[in-house]
Design an enzyme around this catalytic site. Structure first.
Site, PDB file in Angstrom:
ATOM      1  N   GLN A 152       1.398   6.925   6.499  1.00 55.64           N
ATOM      2  CA  GLN A 152       1.025   7.419   5.178  1.00 55.64           C
ATOM      3  C   GLN A 152      -0.472   7.271   4.943  1.00 55.64           C
ATOM      4  OE1 GLN A 152       3.062   8.764   2.551  1.00 55.64           O
ATOM      5  NE2 GLN A 152       0.999   9.303   1.938  1.00 55.64           N
ATOM      6  N   HIS A 197       3.185   0.877   5.894  1.00 56.16           N
ATOM      7  CA  HIS A 197       3.467   2.313   6.019  1.00 56.16           C
ATOM      8  C   HIS A 197       2.215   3.001   6.593  1.00 56.16           C
ATOM      9  CE1 HIS A 197       5.392   6.038   5.546  1.00 56.16           C
ATOM     10  NE2 HIS A 197       5.400   6.189   4.232  1.00 56.16           N
ATOM     11  N   ARG A 255       0.554  14.448   6.009  1.00 58.81           N
ATOM     12  CA  ARG A 255       1.445  13.626   6.837  1.00 58.81           C
ATOM     13  C   ARG A 255       1.702  14.361   8.149  1.00 58.81           C
ATOM     14  NH1 ARG A 255       4.845   9.912   4.563  1.00 58.81           N
ATOM     15  NH2 ARG A 255       5.258   9.418   6.749  1.00 58.81           N
ATOM     16  N   CYS A 286       1.865   8.319  -2.552  1.00 66.40           N
ATOM     17  CA  CYS A 286       2.545   8.688  -1.293  1.00 66.40           C
ATOM     18  C   CYS A 286       3.762   9.573  -1.550  1.00 66.40           C
ATOM     19  CB  CYS A 286       2.934   7.440  -0.517  1.00 66.40           C
ATOM     20  SG  CYS A 286       4.123   6.381  -1.372  1.00 66.40           S
ATOM     21  N   ARG A 325      12.053   4.173  10.870  1.00 67.49           N
ATOM     22  CA  ARG A 325      11.887   3.676   9.495  1.00 67.49           C
ATOM     23  C   ARG A 325      12.987   2.644   9.290  1.00 67.49           C
ATOM     24  NH1 ARG A 325      11.092   6.891   3.891  1.00 67.49           N
ATOM     25  NH2 ARG A 325       9.001   6.859   4.802  1.00 67.49           N
ATOM     26  N   ASP A 355       2.002   3.797  -6.542  1.00 61.95           N
ATOM     27  CA  ASP A 355       3.265   4.024  -5.834  1.00 61.95           C
ATOM     28  C   ASP A 355       4.380   3.594  -6.780  1.00 61.95           C
ATOM     29  OD1 ASP A 355       5.208   4.469  -3.882  1.00 61.95           O
ATOM     30  OD2 ASP A 355       4.724   2.668  -2.710  1.00 61.95           O
TER      31      ASP A 355
HETATM   32  N1   CP Z   1       5.803   9.069   1.448  1.00 65.97           N
HETATM   33  C1   CP Z   1       6.913   8.980   2.191  1.00 65.97           C
HETATM   34  O1   CP Z   1       6.967   8.282   3.214  1.00 65.97           O
HETATM   35  O2   CP Z   1       7.943   9.756   1.755  1.00 65.97           O
HETATM   36  P1   CP Z   1       9.438   9.768   2.278  1.00 65.97           P
HETATM   37  O3   CP Z   1      10.078   8.485   1.841  1.00 65.97           O
HETATM   38  O4   CP Z   1      10.037  10.973   1.640  1.00 65.97           O
HETATM   39  O5   CP Z   1       9.431   9.869   3.786  1.00 65.97           O
HETATM   40  N1  NVA Z   2       6.894   1.708  -1.429  1.00 67.08           N
HETATM   41  C1  NVA Z   2       7.834   2.784  -1.229  1.00 67.08           C
HETATM   42  C2  NVA Z   2       7.234   3.866  -0.387  1.00 67.08           C
HETATM   43  C3  NVA Z   2       8.121   5.058  -0.166  1.00 67.08           C
HETATM   44  C4  NVA Z   2       7.506   6.083   0.725  1.00 67.08           C
HETATM   45  C5  NVA Z   2       9.106   2.241  -0.615  1.00 67.08           C
HETATM   46  O1  NVA Z   2       9.020   1.443   0.338  1.00 67.08           O
HETATM   47  O2  NVA Z   2      10.180   2.573  -1.090  1.00 67.08           O
END
Ligand code: CP
Ligand code: NVA
Length: 308
Positions: A137, A134, A294, A266, A107, A225
């Protein structure tokens, strides 16, 4: 060697096979006491590195648990505790980690970091979120939709809010799974055009709609989101909130969707901002099934990448 970098970069037949396997692995565990390992242990003797340059709850825990259920082991690494955060190149990091571990999940911020890691790693790399997408997700989201309502092909999915990384993976998925996608948000927060063009080129109907009520009318699935993502500057917070407030998913807006519409997010959610608690905890919401999935979706992604 198959990486899992984005939904538009993976063959639709492979995506479908992953979802089928995810559903089968989920049902094989149903009713088992907590802590039961999977009957199959395909990741036995495998080590998976989970690298986080941004915070995470779901991605971190679901990957860690998923690998362990399949008999593998993980090491969770924070980017700034690695030499990666202190000037070692991504390419060298990729080469070194490939000597130790069997798969890397990352990530990160810039998509280029993910792509460079994948280019130089000799083990599979999974995208656990970048500023641009993502994919894990949305694999979980499709699994969740189909578990509740059957095939997503031909359904209307409406996104309300920021045209962000999670939306981008929905656009990728619209092209690969054949559903219609409507984006409802202010012009200043439109998604990148390339995501829309590509979904359209693959035959999906993609609509940009400024009026949230028109956007949600007839929707089979409504998604939102957070209004401010991890990579967005906090100084833009107030402006974003003002622009996005009309797109809040609340009961009044959900009333325009189909009566059997699902609601997804998400997570993490900012209750009473992009979505009200009434919707989050209401009859349309499947957000916690989505979070659970997930785990199951990613187990199938891991097996696909490792050829196991
Ligand atoms: N939805 C998601 O990716 O959550 P986290 O940021 O907690 O991993
Ligand atoms: N759009 C959000 C998703 C988190 C899972 C971010 O990137 O912070």
């Amino acid at each position: 060697m198959p990486h899992f970098l984005d939904i538009n970069k993976t063959d639709p037949a492979d995506l479908r096979a992953m979802l089928t396997r995810a559903a089968a692995m989920k049902s094989a565990r149903a009713g088992q006491p907590r802590g039961t390992p999977d009957a199959d242990q395909p990741l036995k003797n495998h080590m998976v590195a989970l690298i986080f340059e941004k915070p995470s709850t779901r991605t971190r825990v679901s990957f860690d648990v998923g690998v362990r259920q399949m008999g593998g082991q993980t090491m969770v690494l924070s980017g700034n505790e690695m030499q990666l955060g202190h000037g070692e190149t991504i390419a060298d990091t990729a080469r070194v980690l490939s000597r130790y571990v069997d798969l890397i999940m990352i990530r990160t911020f810039e998509e280029d970091v993910l792509l460079e890691l994948a280019e130089h790693a000799s083990v599979p790399v999974i995208n656990g979120l970048t500023n641009r997408s993502h994919p894990c997700q949305i694999m979980a989201d499709i699994l969740t939709y189909e578990e509740h309502r059957g095939p997503i092909a031909g359904k209307k999915v409406t996104w309300c809010g920021d045209g962000n990384n999670v939306f981008a993976s929905f656009a990728h998925a619209a092209g690969q799974f054949g559903f219609d996608l409507t984006f409802a948000g202010p012009p200043t927060l439109d998604p990148e055009q390339v995501f829309l063009d590509e979904a359209r080129a693959r035959g999906a109907t993609v609509t940009i709609e400024r009026d949230p009520v028109r956007a949600v009318t007839g929707a089979d699935l409504v998604v939102t989101d957070t209004w401010v993502s991890m990579h967005d500057s906090q100084s833009a917070k107030e402006r974003r909130h003002n622009q996005l407030r009309p797109y809040q998913v609340n009961d009044d807006l959900m009333a325009h969707a189909r009566p059997d519409a699902l609601f997804m997010h998400c997570l993490p959610a900012h209750r009473e901002e992009e979505v009200t608690s009434a919707v989050m905890d209401g009859p349309h919401s499947v957000v916690f099934d989505e979070a659970e999935n997930r785990l199951h979706a990613q187990k199938a992604i891991l097996r696909y990448c490792l050829g196991l």
